[in-house]
Design a protein around this motif. Structure first.
Motif, short mmCIF file in Angstrom:
data_model
loop_
_atom_site.label_atom_id
_atom_site.label_comp_id
_atom_site.label_asym_id
_atom_site.label_seq_id
_atom_site.Cartn_x
_atom_site.Cartn_y
_atom_site.Cartn_z
N ILE A 1 0.85 -1.20 0.00
CA ILE A 1 0.00 0.00 0.00
C ILE A 1 0.88 1.24 0.00
O ILE A 1 0.64 2.21 -0.74
N LEU B 1 2.23 1.67 -3.43
CA LEU B 1 1.21 2.16 -4.37
C LEU B 1 0.93 3.65 -4.13
O LEU B 1 0.70 4.40 -5.08
N ALA B 2 0.97 4.06 -2.85
CA ALA B 2 0.76 5.49 -2.56
C ALA B 2 1.92 6.30 -3.15
O ALA B 2 1.69 7.33 -3.80
N SER C 1 1.50 6.69 -6.71
CA SER C 1 0.35 7.53 -7.09
C SER C 1 0.65 9.02 -6.93
O SER C 1 -0.08 9.87 -7.45
N TYR D 1 -7.49 2.31 2.01
CA TYR D 1 -6.47 3.02 1.23
C TYR D 1 -6.85 3.19 -0.24
O TYR D 1 -5.99 3.50 -1.07
N THR E 1 -4.44 5.18 -3.28
CA THR E 1 -3.72 4.27 -4.17
C THR E 1 -4.35 4.18 -5.57
O THR E 1 -3.80 3.51 -6.45
#
Ligand SMILES: Cc1cc2nc3c(=O)[nH]c(=O)nc-3n(C[C@H](O)[C@H](O)[C@H](O)COP(=O)(O)OP(=O)(O)OC[C@H]3O[C@@H](n4cnc5c(N)ncnc54)[C@H](O)[C@@H]3O)c2cc1C
Length: 373
Positions: free
Chosen positions: A59, A62-63, A66, A332, A336
């Motif tokens: 996560i 992915l954040a 992003s 999340y 994400t």
């Protein structure tokens, strides 16, 4: 009967973002949503925070992947910025030091985080009750996300790319014919080559409709409420979270959003707040902060849906051809969405994922539906 290359089921942030990317790749896509408004369920009920130090490793990756989208969205994606700075402070009582130490160890030498002592944390958030917390972990990279602008931006991209949105279109049955799916809804049948399951809390239910694998998705209710702020809060006032996630407060348009950070198992449904959770929330908030909650101005609840390891579930079903999972975004799914939708779209299109995902440390093995079998 209308025929499409791909049918995406669920028009929350997951469905809207992947559908937009698929139309941009030239596919004929339909987005089916059972409610009369896209984003009615979890997407419309979030706390709107980008916290790159929050959640499992994948996560966080992915954040990070992003972040550039939020900072520099495509031209005409939204009228205003998607991000506005919001420092995140996780406060720790003396008896919670082990949790603080664990977080510090996980972050290594990340320059965007730091630790402050009690005077330091009370300087940042003077509402923290004297003697309550002994230290705090600061995430300077935290941001407020304009969720509506993000969601509407993807929907606009989708429509301008030729995508079809069907609201009030609950998918009731899915049947596979040789080369396509027949999708039954109350008012019409639709055909599509691939079905993308972005049905949020209902994703496992949709999977069962086609006898796909069980992913063990658990929707968990989370409650939030709005109260008056005791005085005008400065722009630097942080979102303040208990280090073991027992509560949080966050400034919101001159008020305070409060939550008991509850995680109560629920069936997929239109989640509503329970009085007991609100009472627990007020109790925890009043213990930690110099706040006396006289009136709850508004309250709501939403479902955050998780599989066992807390990471999202993406990939084509191993049991049913042409059925793609995009589920389990937990708490999340907003922060994400840009990277997860880019990853999912590449997989659906049979392309290699963008190099920036690997650079941010996203390991596809942590996302694949096959990891659950
Ligand atoms: C209180 C709260 C705070 C949160 N805070 C944050 C935060 O700060 N940051 C963050 O990143 N995330 C946060 N989240 C989590 C985030 O909101 C979710 O991860 C995300 O919205 C999930 O999006 P989704 O599209 O998967 O689900 P949803 O938004 O629920 O969309 C799924 C859609 O599928 C539709 N659907 C289901 N079945 C069918 C069917 N058979 N036919 C047609 N349509 C169907 C539903 O109607 C629904 O609209 C929070 C969540 C809550 C509840």
């Amino acid at each position: 009967m209308q025929s499409f290359d791909i049918a995406v089921i669920g028009a929350g942030i997951a469905g809207a973002s992947v559908a937009a990317r698929l139309t941009q790749a030239g596919k004929r896509v339909v987005l089916c949503e059972m409610e009369n408004q896209a984003g009615y369920h979890t997407t419309g009920r979030s706390a709107a925070i980008f916290a790159p130090t929050y959640g499992p490793t994948v996560i966080r990756a992915l954040a990070r992947a992003s972040q550039s989208f939020f900072e520099n969205p495509p031209e005409k994606f939204s009228d205003g910025p998607l991000f506005s700075p919001r420092q995140i402070m996780m406060i720790s009582r003396a008896d919670q030091t082990a949790a603080l130490d664990k977080l510090i160890a996980q972050m290594g030498d990340d320059p965007t985080v730091s630790v402050v002592d009690e005077p330091g944390l009370r300087e940042i958030n003077p509402l923290v009750r004297k003697g309550y917390a002994s230290a705090a972990f600061l995430d300077h990279a935290g941001q407020e996300i304009d969720v509506s602008a993000l969601h509407q931006g993807f929907l606009r991209q989708f429509k301008s790319g030729g995508g079809t949105v069907m609201l009030k279109t609950e998918v009731l049955a899915l049947a596979q014919h040789s080369t396509h799916w027949r999708i039954t809804t109350k008012d019409r049948d639709i055909e599509a080559g691939i079905v993308v399951n972005a049905a949020g809390a209902w994703a496992d239910k949709l999977g069962q409709m086609v006898e796909a694998e069980h992913i063990g998705l658990l929707p968990k209710r989370r409650t939030a409420a709005m109260i008056a702020a005791p005085h005008k809060l400065g722009p630097d006032f942080p979102m303040t979270i208990d280090i073991e996630e027992q509560f949080y407060i966050k400034p919101d348009a001159g008020r305070l959003l409060i939550s008991p950070a509850d995680e109560t198992l629920s069936a997929p449904c239109d989640a509503q707040p329970e009085e007991l959770d609100i009472a627990i929330c007020v109790d925890r908030i009043e213990k930690a902060f110099d706040l006396s909650v006289r009136r709850i101005e508004s309250k709501w609840a939403g479902l955050r849906s998780f599989v066992a390891d807390g990471a999202p579930v993406t990939g084509f079903s191993q049991r049913v051809d042409g059925f793609y999972w995009l589920a389990g975004q937990g708490g999340y799914g907003i922060q994400t969405a840009p990277a997860l939708s880019a990853y999912a779209a590449c997989e659906i299109l049979g392309e290699a994922p963008a190099a920036e995902l690997a650079l941010a440390g996203v390991d596809p093995n942590d996302l694949m539906v096959t990891r659950l079998s």
